[in-house]
Design a protein around this motif. Structure first.
Motif, PDB file in Angstrom:
ATOM      1  N   ALA A 196       6.000   4.866  -7.817  1.00  0.00           N
ATOM      2  CA  ALA A 196       5.217   3.673  -7.498  1.00  0.00           C
ATOM      3  C   ALA A 196       5.013   2.840  -8.760  1.00  0.00           C
ATOM      4  CB  ALA A 196       3.873   4.063  -6.888  1.00  0.00           C
ATOM      5  N   GLN A 197       4.747   3.511  -9.885  1.00  0.00           N
ATOM      6  CA  GLN A 197       4.609   2.805 -11.159  1.00  0.00           C
ATOM      7  C   GLN A 197       5.921   2.123 -11.554  1.00  0.00           C
ATOM      8  OE1 GLN A 197       2.987   6.103 -13.562  1.00  0.00           O
ATOM      9  NE2 GLN A 197       1.253   4.762 -13.998  1.00  0.00           N
ATOM     10  N   ALA A 198       7.037   2.788 -11.262  1.00  0.00           N
ATOM     11  CA  ALA A 198       8.345   2.199 -11.574  1.00  0.00           C
ATOM     12  C   ALA A 198       8.557   0.911 -10.781  1.00  0.00           C
ATOM     13  CB  ALA A 198       9.458   3.198 -11.270  1.00  0.00           C
ATOM     14  N   LEU A 199       8.123   0.903  -9.521  1.00  0.00           N
ATOM     15  CA  LEU A 199       8.210  -0.317  -8.712  1.00  0.00           C
ATOM     16  C   LEU A 199       7.350  -1.411  -9.322  1.00  0.00           C
ATOM     17  CD1 LEU A 199       8.930  -2.005  -6.212  1.00  0.00           C
ATOM     18  CD2 LEU A 199       7.066  -0.824  -4.998  1.00  0.00           C
ATOM     19  N   TYR A 200       6.121  -1.061  -9.692  1.00  0.00           N
ATOM     20  CA  TYR A 200       5.201  -2.030 -10.311  1.00  0.00           C
ATOM     21  C   TYR A 200       5.825  -2.656 -11.564  1.00  0.00           C
ATOM     22  CZ  TYR A 200       1.100  -3.783 -12.810  1.00  0.00           C
ATOM     23  OH  TYR A 200       0.214  -4.579 -13.495  1.00  0.00           O
ATOM     24  N   PHE A 208       0.847  -1.191   0.000  1.00  0.00           N
ATOM     25  CA  PHE A 208       0.000   0.000   0.000  1.00  0.00           C
ATOM     26  C   PHE A 208       0.884   1.245   0.000  1.00  0.00           C
ATOM     27  CE2 PHE A 208      -2.841  -2.960   2.524  1.00  0.00           C
ATOM     28  CZ  PHE A 208      -3.793  -3.122   1.539  1.00  0.00           C
ATOM     29  N   SER A 209       0.710   2.108  -0.993  1.00  0.00           N
ATOM     30  CA  SER A 209       1.433   3.387  -1.063  1.00  0.00           C
ATOM     31  C   SER A 209       2.938   3.207  -0.937  1.00  0.00           C
ATOM     32  CB  SER A 209       0.920   4.351   0.019  1.00  0.00           C
ATOM     33  OG  SER A 209      -0.442   4.626  -0.172  1.00  0.00           O
ATOM     34  N   SER A 210       3.463   2.250  -1.674  1.00  0.00           N
ATOM     35  CA  SER A 210       4.902   2.000  -1.648  1.00  0.00           C
ATOM     36  C   SER A 210       5.601   2.850  -2.700  1.00  0.00           C
ATOM     37  CB  SER A 210       5.189   0.519  -1.875  1.00  0.00           C
ATOM     38  OG  SER A 210       6.557   0.237  -1.666  1.00  0.00           O
ATOM     39  N   ASN A 211       6.919   2.789  -2.726  1.00  0.00           N
ATOM     40  CA  ASN A 211       7.746   3.425  -3.747  1.00  0.00           C
ATOM     41  C   ASN A 211       8.945   2.545  -4.008  1.00  0.00           C
ATOM     42  OD1 ASN A 211       8.090   7.047  -4.101  1.00  0.00           O
ATOM     43  ND2 ASN A 211       6.333   5.766  -4.492  1.00  0.00           N
ATOM     44  N   LEU A 212       9.544   2.728  -5.154  1.00  0.00           N
ATOM     45  CA  LEU A 212      10.773   2.022  -5.480  1.00  0.00           C
ATOM     46  C   LEU A 212      11.912   2.648  -4.689  1.00  0.00           C
ATOM     47  CD1 LEU A 212      12.364  -0.013  -7.145  1.00  0.00           C
ATOM     48  CD2 LEU A 212      12.374   1.624  -9.035  1.00  0.00           C
ATOM     49  N   ILE A 213      12.596   1.836  -3.893  1.00  0.00           N
ATOM     50  CA  ILE A 213      13.703   2.302  -3.066  1.00  0.00           C
ATOM     51  C   ILE A 213      14.861   1.329  -3.203  1.00  0.00           C
ATOM     52  CG2 ILE A 213      12.755   1.128  -1.006  1.00  0.00           C
ATOM     53  CD1 ILE A 213      13.990   3.358   0.699  1.00  0.00           C
ATOM     54  N   ASP A 214      16.081   1.860  -3.210  1.00  0.00           N
ATOM     55  CA  ASP A 214      17.284   1.030  -3.321  1.00  0.00           C
ATOM     56  C   ASP A 214      17.138   0.066  -4.495  1.00  0.00           C
ATOM     57  OD1 ASP A 214      19.698  -0.177  -2.884  1.00  0.00           O
ATOM     58  OD2 ASP A 214      19.178  -1.042  -0.948  1.00  0.00           O
ATOM     59  N   GLU A 215      16.930   0.636  -5.672  1.00  0.00           N
ATOM     60  CA  GLU A 215      16.611  -0.136  -6.875  1.00  0.00           C
ATOM     61  C   GLU A 215      17.640  -1.215  -7.181  1.00  0.00           C
ATOM     62  OE1 GLU A 215      15.576   0.729 -11.600  1.00  0.00           O
ATOM     63  OE2 GLU A 215      16.208   2.364 -10.279  1.00  0.00           O
ATOM     64  N   GLU A 216      18.910  -0.907  -6.993  1.00  0.00           N
ATOM     65  CA  GLU A 216      19.966  -1.874  -7.333  1.00  0.00           C
ATOM     66  C   GLU A 216      19.833  -3.164  -6.522  1.00  0.00           C
ATOM     67  OE1 GLU A 216      24.871  -2.178  -7.383  1.00  0.00           O
ATOM     68  OE2 GLU A 216      23.888  -0.215  -7.209  1.00  0.00           O
ATOM     69  N   ASN A 217      19.647  -3.034  -5.205  1.00  0.00           N
ATOM     70  CA  ASN A 217      19.506  -4.216  -4.359  1.00  0.00           C
ATOM     71  C   ASN A 217      18.184  -4.942  -4.607  1.00  0.00           C
ATOM     72  OD1 ASN A 217      21.923  -4.509  -2.866  1.00  0.00           O
ATOM     73  ND2 ASN A 217      21.362  -2.778  -1.584  1.00  0.00           N
ATOM     74  N   LEU A 218      17.125  -4.176  -4.922  1.00  0.00           N
ATOM     75  CA  LEU A 218      15.835  -4.803  -5.213  1.00  0.00           C
ATOM     76  C   LEU A 218      15.952  -5.710  -6.431  1.00  0.00           C
ATOM     77  CD1 LEU A 218      12.740  -4.577  -4.218  1.00  0.00           C
ATOM     78  CD2 LEU A 218      12.450  -3.311  -6.346  1.00  0.00           C
ATOM     79  N   ILE A 219      16.606  -5.218  -7.475  1.00  0.00           N
ATOM     80  CA  ILE A 219      16.771  -5.993  -8.705  1.00  0.00           C
ATOM     81  C   ILE A 219      17.580  -7.261  -8.437  1.00  0.00           C
ATOM     82  CG2 ILE A 219      17.880  -5.976 -10.984  1.00  0.00           C
ATOM     83  CD1 ILE A 219      17.044  -3.012 -11.195  1.00  0.00           C
ATOM     84  N   GLN A 220      18.591  -7.156  -7.604  1.00  0.00           N
ATOM     85  CA  GLN A 220      19.418  -8.319  -7.281  1.00  0.00           C
ATOM     86  C   GLN A 220      18.617  -9.404  -6.560  1.00  0.00           C
ATOM     87  OE1 GLN A 220      22.875  -6.983  -5.107  1.00  0.00           O
ATOM     88  NE2 GLN A 220      23.701  -5.840  -6.842  1.00  0.00           N
ATOM     89  N   SER A 221      17.565  -9.001  -5.855  1.00  0.00           N
ATOM     90  CA  SER A 221      16.759  -9.956  -5.088  1.00  0.00           C
ATOM     91  C   SER A 221      15.655 -10.611  -5.915  1.00  0.00           C
ATOM     92  CB  SER A 221      16.109  -9.248  -3.885  1.00  0.00           C
ATOM     93  OG  SER A 221      17.084  -8.681  -3.037  1.00  0.00           O
ATOM     94  N   MET A 222      15.475 -10.162  -7.146  1.00  0.00           N
ATOM     95  CA  MET A 222      14.307 -10.588  -7.922  1.00  0.00           C
ATOM     96  C   MET A 222      14.401 -12.019  -8.440  1.00  0.00           C
ATOM     97  SD  MET A 222      13.154  -7.187  -9.983  1.00  0.00           S
ATOM     98  CE  MET A 222      12.177  -5.937  -9.122  1.00  0.00           C
ATOM     99  N   LYS A 223      15.586 -12.500  -8.729  1.00  0.00           N
ATOM    100  CA  LYS A 223      15.734 -13.843  -9.283  1.00  0.00           C
ATOM    101  C   LYS A 223      15.200 -14.879  -8.300  1.00  0.00           C
ATOM    102  CE  LYS A 223      19.019 -16.925 -11.530  1.00  0.00           C
ATOM    103  NZ  LYS A 223      20.447 -17.162 -11.918  1.00  0.00           N
ATOM    104  N   GLY A 224      14.409 -15.821  -8.814  1.00  0.00           N
ATOM    105  CA  GLY A 224      13.853 -16.869  -7.970  1.00  0.00           C
ATOM    106  C   GLY A 224      12.483 -16.534  -7.425  1.00  0.00           C
TER     107      GLY A 224
END
Length: 200
Positions: free
Chosen positions: A190-194, A152-168
């Motif tokens: 928020a759209q960027a996070l989505y 709810f009402s999130s935003n993309l934060i620390d994009e580099e680490n988020l991307i690294q966690s996406m696999k799996g």
């Protein structure tokens, strides 16, 4: 019958509702300036049968809200920079933010949520605002231990680490919502996070 109590896991205090151990568990993380009671009423709507297991953590940092009032925060925010962005008609962009405080909080909560998730067949993460920023990272880092996320009402934060966690995490369900008139967290980020979550 569910039982409401307070517990401590690691160094975090929780408002806890103990339900059927064979039913799912849900952890709801409040936003900046709120506390563990803030999202508590949601459990009555999300599972009306009242037999799920609920965890409402209290953020460890105390923040002043003025007028002799205080709330809790998961990690510090540069309020001066936030105010400057708002005065200029813009939003603070957290995409590149990778502060030690944020990373340490993710790591602290990851250990605690792993402990909780091991007790249940299904474990869901829910967050609002600052709590949702953490939920997005934790839900990916914990892989199959988290059955789904609600942001709810999130935003993309620390994009580099988020991307690294996406696999799996392919196929992991999530629900995201965000108001178009949010004065603090931009709808575009928020759209960027989505988009990042969908791509993963």
């Amino acid at each position: 019958m569910s039982i409401k109590d307070t517990i401590q896991l690691g160094d975090i205090d929780f408002l806890h509702i103990k339900g059927d151990p064979n039913k799912p568990a849900v952890c709801l993380m409040h936003g900046y300036g709120a506390n563990c009671e803030d999202l508590y009423p949601l459990h009555e709507y999300m599972a009306p049968e009242n037999d799920w297991n609920w965890y409402f953590p209290n953020a460890p940092l105390e923040v002043s809200l003025g007028m002799m009032m205080s709330g809790r925060a998961w990690f510090p925010i540069d309020m001066m920079e936030l105010q400057r962005a708002m005065m200029s008609g813009k939003h603070r962009d957290f995409r590149k933010l990778s502060s030690p405080d944020f990373i340490q909080m993710v790591e602290r909560l990851e250990k605690i949520f792993l402990q909780i998730s091991n007790k249940y067949k299904k474990f869901f993460l829910v967050g609002f605002s600052q709590g949702a920023m953490l939920a997005s990272h934790l839900g990916l880092r914990l892989k199959e231990k988290v059955a789904g996320m609600i942001l709810f009402s999130s935003n993309l934060i620390d994009e580099e680490n988020l991307i690294q966690s996406m696999k799996g995490n392919e196929g992991k369900p999530f629900f995201q919502s965000h108001g178009e008139q949010d004065p603090l967290l931009g709808f575009d980020v928020a759209q960027a996070l989505y988009e990042k979550l969908i791509q993963a």
